[in-house]
Design a protein around this motif. Structure first.
Motif, PDB file in Angstrom:
ATOM      1  N   TYR A  19       0.831  -1.198   0.000  1.00  0.00           N
ATOM      2  CA  TYR A  19       0.000   0.000   0.000  1.00  0.00           C
ATOM      3  C   TYR A  19       0.871   1.255   0.000  1.00  0.00           C
ATOM      4  O   TYR A  19       1.954   1.274   0.563  1.00  0.00           O
ATOM      5  CB  TYR A  19      -0.907   0.041   1.245  1.00  0.00           C
ATOM      6  CG  TYR A  19      -2.073  -0.915   1.165  1.00  0.00           C
ATOM      7  CD1 TYR A  19      -3.281  -0.521   0.596  1.00  0.00           C
ATOM      8  CD2 TYR A  19      -1.967  -2.214   1.648  1.00  0.00           C
ATOM      9  CE1 TYR A  19      -4.353  -1.390   0.516  1.00  0.00           C
ATOM     10  CE2 TYR A  19      -3.035  -3.090   1.567  1.00  0.00           C
ATOM     11  CZ  TYR A  19      -4.222  -2.673   1.005  1.00  0.00           C
ATOM     12  OH  TYR A  19      -5.277  -3.538   0.919  1.00  0.00           O
ATOM     13  N   LEU A  25      -3.432   0.623  -3.364  1.00  0.00           N
ATOM     14  CA  LEU A  25      -2.571  -0.508  -3.702  1.00  0.00           C
ATOM     15  C   LEU A  25      -1.404  -0.038  -4.563  1.00  0.00           C
ATOM     16  O   LEU A  25      -1.567   0.824  -5.423  1.00  0.00           O
ATOM     17  CB  LEU A  25      -3.359  -1.575  -4.460  1.00  0.00           C
ATOM     18  CG  LEU A  25      -4.396  -2.350  -3.668  1.00  0.00           C
ATOM     19  CD1 LEU A  25      -5.213  -3.232  -4.608  1.00  0.00           C
ATOM     20  CD2 LEU A  25      -3.753  -3.189  -2.593  1.00  0.00           C
ATOM     21  N   THR A  32      -6.629  -7.223  -3.494  1.00  0.00           N
ATOM     22  CA  THR A  32      -6.248  -7.693  -2.157  1.00  0.00           C
ATOM     23  C   THR A  32      -6.040  -9.205  -2.154  1.00  0.00           C
ATOM     24  O   THR A  32      -5.285  -9.716  -1.327  1.00  0.00           O
ATOM     25  CB  THR A  32      -7.301  -7.293  -1.109  1.00  0.00           C
ATOM     26  OG1 THR A  32      -8.582  -7.800  -1.489  1.00  0.00           O
ATOM     27  CG2 THR A  32      -7.367  -5.782  -0.967  1.00  0.00           C
ATOM     28  N   LYS A  53      -5.712 -10.398   6.507  1.00  0.00           N
ATOM     29  CA  LYS A  53      -7.068 -10.002   6.148  1.00  0.00           C
ATOM     30  C   LYS A  53      -7.570  -8.894   7.067  1.00  0.00           C
ATOM     31  O   LYS A  53      -8.214  -7.944   6.609  1.00  0.00           O
ATOM     32  CB  LYS A  53      -8.010 -11.202   6.208  1.00  0.00           C
ATOM     33  CG  LYS A  53      -7.812 -12.174   5.070  1.00  0.00           C
ATOM     34  CD  LYS A  53      -8.743 -13.362   5.183  1.00  0.00           C
ATOM     35  CE  LYS A  53      -8.543 -14.326   4.036  1.00  0.00           C
ATOM     36  NZ  LYS A  53      -9.407 -15.511   4.148  1.00  0.00           N
ATOM     37  N   ILE A  56      -5.747  -5.664   6.080  1.00  0.00           N
ATOM     38  CA  ILE A  56      -6.283  -5.152   4.818  1.00  0.00           C
ATOM     39  C   ILE A  56      -7.627  -4.476   5.071  1.00  0.00           C
ATOM     40  O   ILE A  56      -7.887  -3.388   4.552  1.00  0.00           O
ATOM     41  CB  ILE A  56      -6.426  -6.293   3.785  1.00  0.00           C
ATOM     42  CG1 ILE A  56      -5.032  -6.748   3.326  1.00  0.00           C
ATOM     43  CG2 ILE A  56      -7.281  -5.868   2.604  1.00  0.00           C
ATOM     44  CD1 ILE A  56      -5.022  -8.043   2.548  1.00  0.00           C
ATOM     45  N   GLU A  60      -8.335  -0.672   4.136  1.00  0.00           N
ATOM     46  CA  GLU A  60      -9.372  -0.385   3.138  1.00  0.00           C
ATOM     47  C   GLU A  60     -10.470   0.522   3.703  1.00  0.00           C
ATOM     48  O   GLU A  60     -11.088   1.274   2.964  1.00  0.00           O
ATOM     49  CB  GLU A  60      -9.978  -1.688   2.614  1.00  0.00           C
ATOM     50  CG  GLU A  60      -9.006  -2.561   1.844  1.00  0.00           C
ATOM     51  CD  GLU A  60      -8.684  -2.041   0.462  1.00  0.00           C
ATOM     52  OE1 GLU A  60      -9.594  -1.547  -0.215  1.00  0.00           O
ATOM     53  OE2 GLU A  60      -7.518  -2.125   0.066  1.00  0.00           O
TER      54      GLU A  60
END
Length: 64
Positions: A19, A25, A32, A53, A56, A60
């Motif tokens: 990132y 990204l 992802t 996860k 992320i 996000e």
């Protein structure tokens, strides 16, 4: 710091590398799912994937 904490921090830093500072990204990955695949290759498919996860999700949604 325990081994688990160090492991989770390694996963977190690994994810951050995909990132930009603005939460976009990098050109290294398209989705992802690509990050998760890279995490599986680097750390295996256990706790590292779950940690990735979660990280992320936080990135996000702008929580990080």
């Amino acid at each position: 710091m325990g081994k688990v904490n160090a492991y989770l921090m390694d996963v977190q830093e690994f994810v951050f590398d995909f990132y930009t500072d603005s939460g976009e990204l990098t050109s290294e990955v398209s989705t992802t799912d690509d990050i998760i695949k890279a995490v599986k290759e680097e750390f295996g498919s256990g706790m590292g994937v779950d940690a990735a996860k979660e990280q992320i999700n936080q990135i996000e949604h702008g929580w990080w």
